[in-house]
Design an enzyme around this catalytic site. Structure first.
Site, PDB file in Angstrom:
ATOM      1  N   GLY A 111      51.345  42.981  70.869  1.00 54.04           N
ATOM      2  CA  GLY A 111      51.963  44.056  71.538  1.00 54.04           C
ATOM      3  C   GLY A 111      53.955  43.387  71.822  1.00 54.04           C
ATOM      4  O   GLY A 111      54.934  44.075  71.549  1.00 54.04           O
ATOM      5  N   GLU A 114      54.680  46.167  69.426  1.00 56.16           N
ATOM      6  CA  GLU A 114      54.970  47.579  69.984  1.00 56.16           C
ATOM      7  C   GLU A 114      56.511  47.330  71.116  1.00 56.16           C
ATOM      8  O   GLU A 114      56.788  48.611  71.554  1.00 56.16           O
ATOM      9  CB  GLU A 114      54.033  47.449  70.818  1.00 56.16           C
ATOM     10  CG  GLU A 114      52.399  46.984  70.496  1.00 56.16           C
ATOM     11  CD  GLU A 114      50.902  47.231  70.808  1.00 56.16           C
ATOM     12  OE1 GLU A 114      50.655  46.730  71.128  1.00 56.16           O
ATOM     13  OE2 GLU A 114      50.468  48.384  71.313  1.00 56.16           O
ATOM     14  N   GLU A 134      44.566  43.762  66.872  1.00 56.09           N
ATOM     15  CA  GLU A 134      44.127  43.853  68.000  1.00 56.09           C
ATOM     16  C   GLU A 134      42.449  43.962  67.025  1.00 56.09           C
ATOM     17  O   GLU A 134      41.618  43.555  67.924  1.00 56.09           O
ATOM     18  CB  GLU A 134      44.293  44.967  68.574  1.00 56.09           C
ATOM     19  CG  GLU A 134      45.721  44.181  69.541  1.00 56.09           C
ATOM     20  CD  GLU A 134      46.987  45.112  69.247  1.00 56.09           C
ATOM     21  OE1 GLU A 134      46.972  45.277  67.900  1.00 56.09           O
ATOM     22  OE2 GLU A 134      48.162  44.466  69.440  1.00 56.09           O
TER      23      GLU A 134
HETATM   24  N1  COA Z   1      48.581  35.005  73.185  1.00 58.53           N
HETATM   25  C1  COA Z   1      47.853  33.765  74.100  1.00 58.53           C
HETATM   26  N2  COA Z   1      48.767  32.764  73.023  1.00 58.53           N
HETATM   27  C2  COA Z   1      49.260  33.086  72.090  1.00 58.53           C
HETATM   28  C3  COA Z   1      48.746  33.639  71.292  1.00 58.53           C
HETATM   29  C4  COA Z   1      48.770  34.806  72.183  1.00 58.53           C
HETATM   30  N3  COA Z   1      49.091  36.390  71.904  1.00 58.53           N
HETATM   31  N4  COA Z   1      50.088  33.979  70.138  1.00 58.53           N
HETATM   32  C5  COA Z   1      50.299  32.250  70.469  1.00 58.53           C
HETATM   33  N5  COA Z   1      49.629  32.203  71.314  1.00 58.53           N
HETATM   34  C6  COA Z   1      49.747  30.202  71.602  1.00 58.53           C
HETATM   35  C7  COA Z   1      48.867  29.555  70.841  1.00 58.53           C
HETATM   36  O1  COA Z   1      47.016  29.269  71.903  1.00 58.53           O
HETATM   37  C8  COA Z   1      49.007  27.973  70.888  1.00 58.53           C
HETATM   38  O2  COA Z   1      49.257  27.527  72.252  1.00 58.53           O
HETATM   39  P1  COA Z   1      48.531  26.376  72.621  1.00 58.53           P
HETATM   40  O3  COA Z   1      49.378  25.385  71.778  1.00 58.53           O
HETATM   41  O4  COA Z   1      48.371  26.108  73.473  1.00 58.53           O
HETATM   42  O5  COA Z   1      47.349  25.878  71.493  1.00 58.53           O
HETATM   43  C9  COA Z   1      51.021  28.082  70.864  1.00 58.53           C
HETATM   44  O6  COA Z   1      50.772  29.955  71.508  1.00 58.53           O
HETATM   45  C10 COA Z   1      51.569  28.536  69.428  1.00 58.53           C
HETATM   46  O7  COA Z   1      50.451  29.435  68.344  1.00 58.53           O
HETATM   47  P2  COA Z   1      49.795  28.290  67.232  1.00 58.53           P
HETATM   48  O8  COA Z   1      48.468  29.420  66.857  1.00 58.53           O
HETATM   49  O9  COA Z   1      48.951  27.198  67.217  1.00 58.53           O
HETATM   50  O10 COA Z   1      50.729  28.983  66.049  1.00 58.53           O
HETATM   51  P3  COA Z   1      50.785  29.182  64.647  1.00 58.53           P
HETATM   52  O11 COA Z   1      51.540  29.016  63.686  1.00 58.53           O
HETATM   53  O12 COA Z   1      49.738  27.749  64.203  1.00 58.53           O
HETATM   54  O13 COA Z   1      49.903  30.489  64.479  1.00 58.53           O
HETATM   55  C11 COA Z   1      50.391  33.154  64.572  1.00 58.53           C
HETATM   56  C12 COA Z   1      51.544  31.499  65.272  1.00 58.53           C
HETATM   57  C13 COA Z   1      51.441  33.870  65.735  1.00 58.53           C
HETATM   58  C14 COA Z   1      50.036  33.463  63.302  1.00 58.53           C
HETATM   59  C15 COA Z   1      49.360  32.577  66.181  1.00 58.53           C
HETATM   60  O14 COA Z   1      49.208  31.759  66.920  1.00 58.53           O
HETATM   61  C16 COA Z   1      48.644  34.252  66.312  1.00 58.53           C
HETATM   62  O15 COA Z   1      47.909  34.750  65.440  1.00 58.53           O
HETATM   63  N6  COA Z   1      48.673  34.396  67.977  1.00 58.53           N
HETATM   64  C17 COA Z   1      48.014  35.772  68.350  1.00 58.53           C
HETATM   65  C18 COA Z   1      48.381  37.142  67.314  1.00 58.53           C
HETATM   66  C19 COA Z   1      47.318  37.878  67.850  1.00 58.53           C
HETATM   67  O16 COA Z   1      46.516  38.488  67.589  1.00 58.53           O
HETATM   68  N7  COA Z   1      48.482  39.246  68.271  1.00 58.53           N
HETATM   69  C20 COA Z   1      47.972  39.908  69.506  1.00 58.53           C
HETATM   70  C21 COA Z   1      47.351  39.915  70.011  1.00 58.53           C
HETATM   71  S1  COA Z   1      46.341  41.054  71.559  1.00 58.53           S
END
Ligand code: COA
Length: 260
Positions: A111, A114, A134
């Site tokens: 998102g 997007e 996704e």
């Molecule tokens: N939804 C909800 N929470 C999210 C999130 C999301 N899309 N992306 C990150 N967070 C949260 C994590 O759960 C974490 O929370 P916590 O500290 O309470 O555990 C916090 O944000 C930090 O993220 P973290 O994953 O620990 O950071 P990282 O540096 O290890 O990784 C990313 C960064 C962006 C690579 C990883 O967070 C990620 O892959 N996020 C999801 C991306 C995604 O799939 N987006 C599409 C959603 S439809």
């Protein structure tokens, strides 16, 4: 107006909207989406606002996507309604007749990518990362990713990103045309503001008309879009700004536009 999840300020006609959930990488939960919808309405109504910068709080993320925690419990009809509600909010920014610039300060995933694509222009920091991951969650983008990404970067490049869920860096995003420019992280907000102001310096009615012509014309047949363009061209020919702009050119001076 105060928002639960956004910072909102206006300086000399330029609004800055900052999504402010840095501990969750600015993920789009229901509260953020509701606030974004209200902010888009507030910007549309305020004639004093002539440009918008949309960014994320903190140095790590623009927006890391929809809030995955909220997705786990949704059923088919909730999922569809959620996607449609988000689409309408993103469309409200895209539809604004004032320039909206995404200042992408880190991860723009799902998102987040997007939302950046629904903005008119994208300035990325050299630390930005983009992707539509996704498929890794067993989903497809629901906020316009399958629609806007092919239109911005072309179908083949879009399909590669959509089908693999790959995350690309800012240089690659620039190479494929996903962003307009890449700047050093510490310069991001200054560069985004300079770009916004370089648009806000132009004839205000002309800027509105360009946004309207491209936004509406994009959905039309070429013949209808050309008709819209010529009609707007004719309308602008009746404005004081057009007379001032053309006269200033001939008199070799800077135009002083007044927006009428
Ligand atoms: N939804 C909800 N929470 C999210 C999130 C999301 N899309 N992306 C990150 N967070 C949260 C994590 O759960 C974490 O929370 P916590 O500290 O309470 O555990 C916090 O944000 C930090 O993220 P973290 O994953 O620990 O950071 P990282 O540096 O290890 O990784 C990313 C960064 C962006 C690579 C990883 O967070 C990620 O892959 N996020 C999801 C991306 C995604 O799939 N987006 C599409 C959603 S439809």
């Amino acid at each position: 107006m105060a928002y639960e999840t956004l910072l909102f300020d206006v300086t000399s006609g330029l609004a800055r909207v900052t999504i402010n959930r840095p501990d969750k990488l600015n993920a789009l939960n229901g509260a953020v989406l509701r606030d974004l919808g209200e902010a888009a309405g507030a910007v549309a109504r305020d004639v004093g606002i002539r440009g918008v910068i949309l960014t994320g709080a903190g140095s790590k993320a623009f927006v890391a996507g929809a809030d995955i925690a909220e997705l786990t419990t949704q059923g088919p009809m909730d999922g569809k309604a959620r996607a449609q509600a988000g689409q309408a909010i993103f469309r409200a920014f895209e539809h604004l007749n004032k320039p909206v610039i995404a200042a992408v300060n880190g991860f723009a995933l799902g998102g987040g990518c997007e939302l950046a694509m629904a903005c008119h222009l994208r300035v990325a920091s050299d630390t930005a990362r983009f992707g539509q991951p996704e498929v890794k969650l067993g989903l497809l983008p629901g906020y316009g990713g399958t629609v806007r990404l092919p239109r911005i970067v072309g179908k083949g490049r879009a399909l590669e990103l959509l089908l693999t869920g790959a995350i690309i860096d800012a240089a690659e995003a620039l190479r494929i045309g996903l962003v307009n420019r890449v700047v050093p992280a510490e310069r991001l907000m200054d560069e985004a503001e300079a770009l916004a102001r370089s648009i806000m310096d132009q004839g205000p009615l002309a800027v509105r008309s360009v946004l309207e012509a491209v936004d509406a014309g994009y959905e039309m047949s070429q013949a209808d879009a050309l008709l819209l363009e010529s009609t707007l061209f004719g309308l602008l020919s009746s404005t004081d700004d057009m007379r001032e702009g053309t006269r200033a050119f001939l008199e070799k001076r800077k135009p002083a536009f007044e927006g009428h």
